[in-house]
Motif scaffolding. Structure first.
Motif, short mmCIF file in Angstrom:
data_model
loop_
_atom_site.label_atom_id
_atom_site.label_comp_id
_atom_site.label_asym_id
_atom_site.label_seq_id
_atom_site.Cartn_x
_atom_site.Cartn_y
_atom_site.Cartn_z
N SER A 253 64.11 71.39 87.01
CA SER A 253 63.40 71.86 88.20
C SER A 253 63.62 73.35 88.43
CB SER A 253 63.84 71.07 89.43
OG SER A 253 63.52 69.70 89.29
N VAL A 256 61.29 75.26 86.25
CA VAL A 256 59.91 75.20 86.74
C VAL A 256 59.74 76.09 87.95
CG1 VAL A 256 58.11 73.67 87.61
CG2 VAL A 256 59.65 72.87 85.82
N THR A 260 57.24 79.18 88.36
CA THR A 260 56.32 79.25 89.50
C THR A 260 56.46 80.57 90.22
OG1 THR A 260 56.52 76.84 89.75
CG2 THR A 260 55.62 78.07 91.61
N LEU A 285 50.94 71.43 85.71
CA LEU A 285 52.01 71.43 84.71
C LEU A 285 51.58 70.58 83.54
CD1 LEU A 285 54.98 70.87 87.20
CD2 LEU A 285 54.10 73.05 86.36
N ILE A 317 57.71 70.04 93.41
CA ILE A 317 58.19 70.19 92.03
C ILE A 317 59.31 69.20 91.73
CG2 ILE A 317 59.42 71.79 90.50
CD1 ILE A 317 57.70 74.03 91.63
N ALA A 322 58.64 65.42 84.20
CA ALA A 322 58.43 66.36 83.11
C ALA A 322 58.25 65.68 81.77
CB ALA A 322 59.60 67.35 83.02
N ILE A 326 57.60 70.44 79.56
CA ILE A 326 56.38 71.14 80.02
C ILE A 326 56.24 72.40 79.20
CG2 ILE A 326 55.33 72.34 81.98
CD1 ILE A 326 56.96 70.43 83.80
N MET A 329 52.12 76.19 82.30
CA MET A 329 51.97 76.13 83.75
C MET A 329 50.76 76.98 84.15
SD MET A 329 55.96 76.64 84.93
CE MET A 329 55.51 76.61 86.66
#
Length: 494
Positions: A253, A256, A260, A285, A317, A322, A326, A329
């Protein structure tokens, strides 16, 4: 346009654009028409081929059309939807050339100079257009010429092709209405015996210029290609989307969130440059197994501050699966609103920003529409003096303007017991199984009903409101109805 190359222009006219759009959505058999109210009369706005064969025409009153054709089916016209559909067709036409513009409210104009050979020549290009539009269920008339005026005339008054340098031969038999003239000019030319473009082209120019002004000869020269006419293409709307591809898949996370953040910085830079703010953001994603998951964020106010938006993505998120990782994005501002630069002041807006962030956080859980606020309404009736609106789609208005204070809690009127039927507040009464004694009363305030509204509770007539302070500590809002004498409680002060 390439130097030394003859200009070639295509005009596409959709004579039944509105009805074709409506029938694509909901097909019908038989005569069909769209109606639009004009000058307090419902008139025919657009109709299909079957309705035209029945003798109906545009602009005809709808009542007359139903008398001529009892089987006529109709729907209300939607000019805004028609414009959106025409803009969609414009985007489709870009496949033939990059220079595409709108022609009135029912046509397109394309500058295909130097592009026809990519489709096997002009004939093959026009054939491809006709076939694609026909398969889409659209009626289209297409004209091709050296100028915009010639293509317009051929599309609407002949549907043909003018060979290079032969505009007068293709247009000679067309009526003067094909030159995009005013109705009064067309009638005046007809009285002079000038009914076709060939007649007008061979007439003396000086008398025509003195009588009709320069606009008549300008339209003629534009159609014959002797005077240039620009085609202004529409700009594509700005796209607010950024993406990032990873060499190695990620799944934590924190990773990610870091990706982001980088995407948000790029997106907010675009939003700031165009003085817009995002209302709805969509984070897509893509996993290594080609499956995708989306995190949608609806904001209470337009925003373009990456530092404020990033924490709002955290909850969504954390719920993402996942999978095996991933590898891409993509962040897109699905809905944007104008957010012009504002003058800075000494008044801090931090509290307002925190309130907007709180509304956004709560809205992600229960929906933004369910976070509501009270707004003042223009009515002296207590029940109608406020509105309830979603906080995310409304701004706090000014305070309620009232001559007398209003209670914090207003509820449906409840009758009280043990009160004498007289206009002055009772000294002792019972309400909700409780006994009260009046210590102080302020009033009366007479409120009359709004006669233009249907309100069953106010049919009895005027009300005389009193603020009553009881010895038991409650401050109640009572009213008396003179028409049918009685006392009621409708509110309580804090």
């Amino acid at each position: 346009m390439f130097d030394g190359m003859q200009r070639r222009v295509v005009s596409i006219w959709f004579p039944r654009l509105a009805s074709d759009r409506a029938l694509r959505a909901r097909p019908l058999e038989g005569p069909f028409a769209l109606t639009l109210k004009h000058a307090n009369t419902n008139r025919i706005h657009c109709l299909n081929n079957a309705a035209e064969r029945a003798g109906l025409t545009r602009g005809m009153p709808f009542s007359d059309a139903r008398a001529f054709c009892p089987d006529l089916q109709s729907r209300p016209a939607d000019p805004r939807a028609d414009l959106r559909f025409l803009l969609t067709l414009r985007r489709w036409a870009v496949r033939y050339c990059p220079w595409v513009g709108l022609e009135d409210d029912d046509g397109l104009v394309l500058d295909i100079t130097g592009a026809a050979h990519l489709f096997g020549g002009e004939s093959a290009l026009l054939m491809d257009m006709r076939q694609r539009l026909s398969r889409a269920g659209l009626t289209a008339h297409i004209g091709l010429g050296d100028s915009r005026g010639a293509a317009w005339a051929l599309a609407r008054h002949g549907e043909g092709t003018a060979e290079t340098g032969q505009a007068i031969d293709a247009l000679r038999d067309l009526p003067v209405a094909a030159l995009r003239l005013e109705d009064k000019t067309i009638v005046a030319l007809g009285r002079l015996g000038l009914r076709t473009i060939y007649d007008l082209a061979n007439a003396a120019r000086a008398p025509l210029s003195r009588r009709f002004g320069p606009s008549l000869l300008m339209r003629l020269d534009q159609a014959l290609g002797e005077q240039p006419e620009q085609i202004t293409p529409l700009k594509d709307p700005p796209h607010y989307g950024v993406r990032m591809t990873f060499p190695d898949p990620i799944g934590i996370s924190s990773d990610v969130m870091a990706g982001t953040e980088r995407l948000l910085i790029q997106l907010c830079t675009k939003l700031h440059a165009r003085e817009t703010g995002a209302r709805i953001l969509c984070l897509t994603l893509r996993r290594v197994d080609q499956d995708s998951q989306q995190v949608e964020l609806r904001l209470a106010r337009p925003m373009r501050d990456a530092a404020r938006i990033l924490p709002l993505f955290e909850r969504g998120i954390k719920d993402v699966d996942a999978g095996y990782g991933i590898d891409q994005m993509r962040l897109e501002a699905v809905q944007v609103e104008a957010m012009p630069v504002q003058q800075l002041s000494h008044v801090s807006t931090g509290s307002k920003d925190r309130l907007d962030d709180l509304i956004t956080r709560i809205g992600t859980r229960i929906g933004l529409e369910n976070v509501q606020r009270f707004l003042p309404a223009d009515s002296h009736i207590p029940e109608r003096s406020f509105l309830i609106a979603p906080a995310a789609y409304s701004a706090p208005d000014s305070a309620w303007v009232t001559l007398r204070p209003r209670p914090l809690h207003i509820f449906p009127a409840n009758p009280i017991l043990g009160a004498h039927i007289i206009p002055t507040p009772p000294k002792h009464f019972r309400w909700r199984r409780m006994s009260f004694s009046t210590a102080r009363a302020i009033g009366p305030e007479r409120i009359a009903p709004e006669w233009w509204l249907e309100e069953d509770a106010w049919r009895s007539g005027v009300r005389d409101y009193w603020t009553v302070e009881t010895r038991q500590g409650r401050r109640l809002w009572l009213f008396f109805t003179p028409q049918s004498p009685g006392w009621f409680v409708q509110g309580e002060f804090a």
